[in-house]
Design an enzyme around this catalytic site. Structure first.
Site, PDB file in Angstrom:
ATOM      1  N   HIS A  18     -12.196  47.493   1.742  1.00 41.35           N
ATOM      2  CA  HIS A  18     -11.788  48.706   2.467  1.00 41.35           C
ATOM      3  C   HIS A  18     -10.415  48.503   3.115  1.00 41.35           C
ATOM      4  CE1 HIS A  18     -16.354  49.307   3.167  1.00 41.35           C
ATOM      5  NE2 HIS A  18     -15.977  50.302   2.380  1.00 41.35           N
ATOM      6  N   LYS A  42     -27.816  56.831   2.468  1.00 38.28           N
ATOM      7  CA  LYS A  42     -27.832  55.444   2.965  1.00 38.28           C
ATOM      8  C   LYS A  42     -28.497  55.336   4.332  1.00 38.28           C
ATOM      9  CE  LYS A  42     -23.669  54.042   0.454  1.00 38.28           C
ATOM     10  NZ  LYS A  42     -22.247  53.722   0.579  1.00 38.28           N
ATOM     11  N   ARG A  91     -13.175  50.746  -7.615  1.00 37.46           N
ATOM     12  CA  ARG A  91     -13.310  49.324  -7.972  1.00 37.46           C
ATOM     13  C   ARG A  91     -13.447  49.130  -9.474  1.00 37.46           C
ATOM     14  NH1 ARG A  91     -18.130  48.770  -3.800  1.00 37.46           N
ATOM     15  NH2 ARG A  91     -18.449  50.723  -4.887  1.00 37.46           N
ATOM     16  N   SER A 129     -20.081  46.964   0.798  1.00 38.15           N
ATOM     17  CA  SER A 129     -20.762  46.646   2.057  1.00 38.15           C
ATOM     18  C   SER A 129     -22.186  46.185   1.757  1.00 38.15           C
ATOM     19  CB  SER A 129     -20.812  47.876   2.964  1.00 38.15           C
ATOM     20  OG  SER A 129     -19.513  48.305   3.266  1.00 38.15           O
TER      21      SER A 129
HETATM   22  O1  PNS Z   1     -18.640  54.823   1.689  1.00 37.71           O
HETATM   23  P1  PNS Z   1     -19.449  55.909   1.010  1.00 37.71           P
HETATM   24  O2  PNS Z   1     -20.871  55.894   1.507  1.00 37.71           O
HETATM   25  O3  PNS Z   1     -19.351  55.855  -0.482  1.00 37.71           O
HETATM   26  O4  PNS Z   1     -18.799  57.305   1.475  1.00 37.71           O
HETATM   27  C1  PNS Z   1     -19.368  58.542   1.106  1.00 37.71           C
HETATM   28  C2  PNS Z   1     -18.906  59.651   2.067  1.00 37.71           C
HETATM   29  C3  PNS Z   1     -19.333  59.295   3.499  1.00 37.71           C
HETATM   30  C4  PNS Z   1     -17.399  59.768   1.997  1.00 37.71           C
HETATM   31  C5  PNS Z   1     -19.573  60.985   1.618  1.00 37.71           C
HETATM   32  O5  PNS Z   1     -20.963  60.840   1.620  1.00 37.71           O
HETATM   33  C6  PNS Z   1     -19.156  62.154   2.522  1.00 37.71           C
HETATM   34  O6  PNS Z   1     -18.058  62.651   2.427  1.00 37.71           O
HETATM   35  N1  PNS Z   1     -20.073  62.563   3.427  1.00 37.71           N
HETATM   36  C7  PNS Z   1     -19.824  63.636   4.366  1.00 37.71           C
HETATM   37  C8  PNS Z   1     -20.566  64.904   3.959  1.00 37.71           C
HETATM   38  C9  PNS Z   1     -19.812  65.671   2.900  1.00 37.71           C
HETATM   39  O7  PNS Z   1     -18.679  66.104   3.085  1.00 37.71           O
HETATM   40  N2  PNS Z   1     -20.469  65.878   1.724  1.00 37.71           N
HETATM   41  C10 PNS Z   1     -19.887  66.659   0.639  1.00 37.71           C
HETATM   42  C11 PNS Z   1     -19.110  65.812  -0.351  1.00 37.71           C
HETATM   43  S1  PNS Z   1     -20.155  64.643  -1.129  1.00 37.71           S
END
Ligand code: PNS
Length: 160
Positions: A18, A42, A91, A129
């Site tokens: 990150h 998660k 990645r 993570s």
């Molecule tokens: O590190 P991650 O878990 O891959 O990140 C995912 C994240 C947190 C960026 C995604 O789940 C997110 O944007 N969540 C906020 C809710 C949202 O906007 N959802 C619509 C798009 S998926």
């Protein structure tokens, strides 16, 4: 127009993978908001506050990085800080499908916010993570994978 990006994620916890994306992103965009968001798929190990504190600590030398949290839609957060870009790390090919889905959803929700991908440095291409937590849980050596403060906090969590 200022180039403002949001670098979103669960960051549970932040890894060198990150940090690599955040550092490189901060060289491209004038301001980068690193925002901890909820991923409903998660179950986090660290609280949002703990994750924020760790990110703040390890990014404190990057002047154009702001660390924040948000519970809601990423595109709404982006709008609230006048960001026109979402920055994500890629990645491997295995990330592609998941990233394509969230990028398309975000574009559907707000097509004024553009998603940009940066390839993670090869040395971190296997890093996540989850995999770091797995190694830490069973007392594996994670020194080269996360900043020292993160390693310390992971050890605390798993030695309870
Ligand atoms: O590190 P991650 O878990 O891959 O990140 C995912 C994240 C947190 C960026 C995604 O789940 C997110 O944007 N969540 C906020 C809710 C949202 O906007 N959802 C619509 C798009 S998926």
């Amino acid at each position: 127009m200022a180039s403002i990006a949001v670098c979103p994620g669960s960051f549970d916890p932040i890894t060198y993978g990150h940090l690599d994306i955040i550092r490189r992103g901060a060289r491209v965009f004038e301001k980068v908001y690193v925002v901890v968001l909820n991923n409903s798929a998660k179950n986090p190990l660290f609280t949002v506050e703990e994750r924020i504190n760790l990110i703040r600590e390890v990014t404190k030398e990057i002047p154009n990085v702001v660390v924040d949290e948000f519970s809601g839609l990423l595109v709404d957060y982006a709008k609230s800080v006048n960001a026109t870009a979402i920055l994500r790390g890629l990645r491997a090919v295995s990330d592609f499908e998941y990233e394509m889905q969230i990028t398309s959803m975000n574009r559907y929700l707000n097509d004024h916010v553009e998603t940009f991908f940066m390839m993670t440095n090869n040395q971190y291409s296997f890093l996540s993570s989850s995999i770091v937590k797995e190694a830490a849980k069973f007392h594996g050596n994670i020194t080269a994978l996360v900043p020292p403060i993160v390693e310390k906090e992971l050890k605390k969590k798993y030695n309870k």
